[in-house]
Write an enzyme that holds these catalytic residues in place. Structure first.
Site, PDB file in Angstrom:
ATOM      1  N   GLY A  12       0.810  -1.220   0.000  1.00  0.00           N
ATOM      2  CA  GLY A  12       0.000   0.000   0.000  1.00  0.00           C
ATOM      3  C   GLY A  12       0.837   1.261   0.000  1.00  0.00           C
ATOM      4  N   ASN A  13       2.021   1.205   0.629  1.00  0.00           N
ATOM      5  CA  ASN A  13       2.895   2.376   0.673  1.00  0.00           C
ATOM      6  C   ASN A  13       3.521   2.691  -0.678  1.00  0.00           C
ATOM      7  OD1 ASN A  13       2.911   3.326   3.499  1.00  0.00           O
ATOM      8  ND2 ASN A  13       3.547   1.240   3.917  1.00  0.00           N
ATOM      9  N   LYS A 129      -2.556  -4.253  15.692  1.00  0.00           N
ATOM     10  CA  LYS A 129      -2.375  -3.494  14.449  1.00  0.00           C
ATOM     11  C   LYS A 129      -2.894  -2.073  14.620  1.00  0.00           C
ATOM     12  CE  LYS A 129      -1.445  -3.288   9.986  1.00  0.00           C
ATOM     13  NZ  LYS A 129      -0.089  -3.480   9.447  1.00  0.00           N
ATOM     14  N   LYS A 215      -1.650  -8.422   4.269  1.00  0.00           N
ATOM     15  CA  LYS A 215      -1.698  -8.657   2.826  1.00  0.00           C
ATOM     16  C   LYS A 215      -0.733  -9.748   2.375  1.00  0.00           C
ATOM     17  CE  LYS A 215       1.034  -6.231   0.871  1.00  0.00           C
ATOM     18  NZ  LYS A 215       2.497  -6.308   0.641  1.00  0.00           N
ATOM     19  N   LYS A 277       6.826 -10.556   5.640  1.00  0.00           N
ATOM     20  CA  LYS A 277       7.147 -10.893   4.257  1.00  0.00           C
ATOM     21  C   LYS A 277       7.957 -12.186   4.178  1.00  0.00           C
ATOM     22  CE  LYS A 277       6.890  -6.147   2.623  1.00  0.00           C
ATOM     23  NZ  LYS A 277       5.986  -5.775   3.706  1.00  0.00           N
TER      24      LYS A 277
END
Length: 316
Positions: A12-13, A129, A215, A277
């Site tokens: 998103g960034n 979060k 994500k 990740k």
């Protein structure tokens, strides 16, 4: 090179940096599309996921500012859906325009996606979060009393609302996604981790919950279910590093799952940044050993197409 099934996870960034206007984000995605179309030109089948962290935070600010009895703020699962739809639209539009410029006949479809999580996931008991604005300690206390929300100090900058980030169990639209991919369609799906839903134990209805799903973990699950040849997780750097920022910093290129596990145990990767990740990449190759995961930057995609760039993770 043989045709490959590829899941690409776009952060998103990478869509929103400083300018939060729709125009700026669309311009960023127009540049992104130029990189992604390189895979399509090679004949690869693409499924694209994307983050929405900055965007859903901004939308939450707007909702909070306008909240009233006549126009009440919408719940978080709906905000996830709204940002999934808007970002997917921008990306779909950018890809279609770039494909037309390059005279490539290809359909692009966005799928608003519901992702099943467990109501018993430990994350619901320990929300972590952060979303939304920074508040003073007093403001956070009052908001918590009024709404029942949990607020925590975020990196010494102020207090922020925190929500659960449960692990994804199933993607509701997976069969439709498979059908679209098999028809040669470029699919954009699971934006922002997908809309988190649980199954009501009595009615068996799917019900949205206040949570956000990572994500990268949804991308891993998606890649596993479609038996992807490649899971590509895009981030801000060309490679993953160990001893990051230290004199003995080391760039990782081709690594095995067992070695990656060791580095995870050594806490080599920052939580909330590179850790999810590498964990998602590891989970994918363990679940589907025929596949490979690559972590790299969007700008390094040219090398990744030939599988010669980025940090490549494979099973032992």
């Amino acid at each position: 090179m043989a045709k490959r099934k590829i899941v690409i996870a776009l952060g998103g960034n990478a869509i929103l940096s400083r300018d939060a206007s729709a125009k700026a984000q669309q311009e960023a995605l127009a540049q992104t599309a130029k990189y992604l179309v390189q895979f399509i030109k090679k004949g690869d089948d693409l499924i694209i996921t994307h983050g929405n962290g900055p965007q859903v935070g901004n939308l939450l600010l707007q909702q909070t500012a306008a909240d009233s009895y006549e126009n009440p703020a919408l719940p978080l699962d709906t905000l996830v859906a709204m940002t999934e739809g808007s970002i997917s639209y921008w990306l779909q539009n950018a890809l279609i325009n770039e494909l037309r410029k390059q005279s490539i006949d290809k359909e692009v479809v966005s799928v608003v996606t519901e992702v099943l999580v467990s109501a018993n996931d430990p994350a619901f008991k320990n929300p972590s979060k952060p979303i939304g604005p920074f508040l003073s300690e007093e403001e956070a206390y009052l908001q918590g009393k009024m709404t029942g929300a949990v607020y925590k100090l975020d990196a010494g900058r102020g207090w922020r609302k925190v929500v659960a980030s449960p692990k994804p169990i199933a993607i509701q639209e997976i069969e439709a996604i498979k059908s679209l991919m098999e028809a040669g369609t470029v699919v954009i799906t699971a934006g922002g981790g997908g809309i988190p839903v649980i199954e009501d134990p009595k009615t068996k209805d799917l019900v949205g919950v206040e949570a956000v799903i990572d994500k990268d973990f949804v991308s891993q699950l998606l890649a596993e279910k479609i038996e992807a040849d490649l899971l590509i997780i895009l981030t801000g750097v060309d490679h993953v590093y160990i001893h990051y920022g230290k004199p003995n910093q080391e760039k990782l290129e081709k690594i095995r799952a067992s070695q990656l596990k060791t580095w995870i145990d050594q806490q080599q990767f920052a939580a909330g940044s590179m850790l999810p990740k590498v964990e998602a990449a590891l989970a994918f190759v363990e679940a589907y050993p025929k596949g490979k995961a690559i972590i790299t930057s969007l700008e390094n995609v040219g090398k990744v197409i030939s599988e010669k760039g980025g940090t490549q993770i494979m099973i032992d």
